[in-house]
Design an enzyme around this catalytic site. Sequence first.
Site, PDB file in Angstrom:
ATOM      1  N   GLY A 332       4.282  -3.631   1.975  1.00  0.00           N
ATOM      2  CA  GLY A 332       4.214  -2.163   1.966  1.00  0.00           C
ATOM      3  C   GLY A 332       3.915  -1.641   3.366  1.00  0.00           C
ATOM      4  CD1 TRP A 335      10.100   0.042   2.735  1.00  0.00           C
ATOM      5  CD2 TRP A 335       8.632   1.661   3.189  1.00  0.00           C
ATOM      6  NE1 TRP A 335      10.678   1.247   2.413  1.00  0.00           N
ATOM      7  CE2 TRP A 335       9.803   2.255   2.690  1.00  0.00           C
ATOM      8  CE3 TRP A 335       7.559   2.484   3.544  1.00  0.00           C
ATOM      9  CZ2 TRP A 335       9.937   3.624   2.521  1.00  0.00           C
ATOM     10  CZ3 TRP A 335       7.690   3.848   3.391  1.00  0.00           C
ATOM     11  CH2 TRP A 335       8.876   4.403   2.877  1.00  0.00           C
ATOM     12  CG  HIS A 336       4.566   2.668   5.986  1.00  0.00           C
ATOM     13  ND1 HIS A 336       4.224   1.949   4.879  1.00  0.00           N
ATOM     14  CD2 HIS A 336       4.436   3.980   5.655  1.00  0.00           C
ATOM     15  CE1 HIS A 336       3.887   2.799   3.920  1.00  0.00           C
ATOM     16  NE2 HIS A 336       4.013   4.023   4.355  1.00  0.00           N
ATOM     17  N   GLY A 337       7.087   0.269   9.116  1.00  0.00           N
ATOM     18  CA  GLY A 337       7.603   0.099  10.473  1.00  0.00           C
ATOM     19  C   GLY A 337       7.429  -1.331  10.940  1.00  0.00           C
ATOM     20  CG  PHE A 490       7.674   5.353   8.309  1.00  0.00           C
ATOM     21  CD1 PHE A 490       7.439   4.840   9.588  1.00  0.00           C
ATOM     22  CD2 PHE A 490       6.722   6.171   7.758  1.00  0.00           C
ATOM     23  CE1 PHE A 490       6.272   5.144  10.271  1.00  0.00           C
ATOM     24  CE2 PHE A 490       5.545   6.475   8.428  1.00  0.00           C
ATOM     25  CZ  PHE A 490       5.328   5.963   9.683  1.00  0.00           C
TER      26      PHE A 490
END
Lengths: 490, 317
Positions: A332, A335-337, A490
């Site tokens: 998770g 996933w943001h970066g 993102f």
Amino acid sequence: MLFNTIEFVIFFIVVLSTIVIVKNRKFQHLFVLFASYFFFYYSSNYLITLLIFTTIWDFYFGKAIWKTVDGKRKKALLMCSLAGNLGLLGFYKYVDFAITQFNILGTSFDLATQIPLLNLTLPIGISFYTFHSITYTVGIYREQLTPAKSFVEYAIFVAFFPQLVAGPILRAKDFLPQLREKIENFETGTKLRQILIHHSNLKLGITLMVFGFFKKMFFADNIAPFVDEIFSNPIGLDSVSIILGIIGFGIQIYSDFSGYSDIALGAALILGFKIPLNFNKPYFATSPPDFWRRWHISLSSWLRDYLYIPLGGNRKSNARTYLNLFIVMFLGGLWHGASWNFVIWGLLHGLYLALHRFIVKKFPILQNHYFFKTKLGTIFSILITQYFVFLAWIPFRVRDFDQMLYSMQKYLIFDFQTVNILPFLVTHKLPITAMVLFIALHYVSYKKPNLHERFSQFRLGYWTVFIILMMIAIIFFYDGNPQDFIYFRF
Amino acid sequence: MNGKITLSILVAFIISFLSLFILEYTFPDPLEEKQDIFYSQKFDPNLKKIFLIGASHVGQLNTTLINEKISFQFVNYTVYNLSYNGDFPEKRARSLDRLISTEPKIVFYGVSFRDLESNAKEQKPLPDPKEFFGSLISLDSLEVGTVNPKFLTLQVIREIFRDTGLFPERMEISIVNTPFFTYTNEQIVIANDKELTKQSSTMSIQNNIKIKPTSENQQVNYLEKIISKLQNNNIKVVLFTTPHHKYYLEQLPDSEKKVFSSILEEISDEYGVKIYYFTDKYADLAIWANINHVAYSKQSMIYSDDITNMISREIEY
């Protein structure tokens, strides 16, 4: 195309007007698809090819999975579909990160050659539309839905402009039936639904959009310079500055992202589509799991249903459950970066969830203790939870490792340097006032849920006055440059 | 019902934007007011005017001293520093006609990297609808884009609460022949190395300054338009690059420095404009208010002296 620009306002008016004028269902659906592609193409140009590729890829794999009877072949087809989606996401988002890590590793082993970076442009919204698309093929594989009846319908689901670039993450089983006429509560007909603009949806949708613009342009954009000033180089700053900076960032990111979600929800609602709620007063969460039930709900529920549960969830051993929590939060975060600071943020939340689970399991009496059912107990739970949530915002905001550690140290160990507090507050009157106002309004919205619905039910005259006041607040504190939404990255 | 709701929204739009225009009309931009006063005054027809224009980098010059020296050396010449904070070619072009109407003899334009920074459009392989629709819905002709509502609102709030002490006014010094620029305490004091180091670590210059080549750079187009219009009105134009501290220059990528130099060379060749370079002339000296600006101070006179020499040379030439 940014929501907070004059271009979007004109685009949206044109879309609505066309839909009102032309009643032909097929045309309306085709037009929504065309508008969505135009919306994406406007700022992403050639990268629209990736969106179209993902759409075609999953549409045909969805059909193939549905037609296949053999379980193994079904699974193989699903794997191919996932490989295509995640491969594209991985390549565009993570390949330079992977090369950098490989080069660092190579340097520590004295390897002379360095792999050059590809410096790829990150396609806007790729993390979101990839996840949308995955819900379709997985949904068909799990027999939760039947394939879309036409390519256009499926393409609308993937590219629907209100939520295309920053969510909320849609699920095919929730959205696709909305393109067909409803026969009964849970049944959809064979006829395409006519897109009608209903006055109650219009009023509620506009109210939601105005709420979203207010959050983004009044709160997020006015607090952002203050946060940037503090975290451009936090080393040397005292605890008060760091704490105020991270509170500011927490408010900024919430206002920015939930503002975007509100505009998306409002725009979709005006067109008669319901997309899921993404935020529910997260800063009033009383525990880490409660926070994730309130923050970026569409992502956390996606991670739960498509990652945590397939990994075994909490159905296996205790150790495995904790491991699953860490894996999910690690991914998770990633996933943001493609950066370690997001991984740290994710792992910190993994740790919070695991610790919370451990405490609740080990001391079940605590959960049912009467203190936590009192007002004071709730306040205590909220404060403790938010203390850790805001601690985790530090690695999310500060990329430089030394600066991150310094900020965390100043946040955790108060230095009692209070001499500069007053001059600091005086020189940052506007962001501090905005932060105090945000806290007050966030509290009001917690005590009186569904504020937007309440406002939209005002009589037309009062409602107009309310919209005027909101617009004045937005316009009068707009600094002339539309700022990007944080989650676009993102 | 949908019609009524649409009408309400339209009314809301009109009222809120009208409020902004009323506010702007009631509290005009102080720079605009100062420009109105300056350009509408009657100048002595016997005096030959020399104008220094540019942003705050030019504002830091001691124009009183420059004027004294020039008027002593050349009878009937007077120097005005018409710089203001946040100037860039596009903004300057808006008041160019008024500047020309005062018939200056020579205009010295101080240019820095920031002036030629541009949000040039990325080269895209497929046609870019932004270009087409952007020009269709451009609000430039209405000058709406020039208003910064937030700045205006804060100015009004300050004005309203002026007597309460909530917004203590900063002490600002005005100089007679520098009509659009004021000096605060921070611009007068020379910063020490520690302060300059801290500034350079927080400014992130390498990410902020991006200069596109002439063909893609809107600011260069405006600069060229300004030069050509001044020359067409028989006004001599001289460019000079403004100085920066070494910490600034160290952070600025070589690629941007190269583009900046080549733009100026192209302009010099095309318009026959002379260019004086001060970019790194004082990079090591202890004369800086911050890494971007020489302090307005006695110890920093070297900058003003060099500009005086430049002006003398150009008058004689």
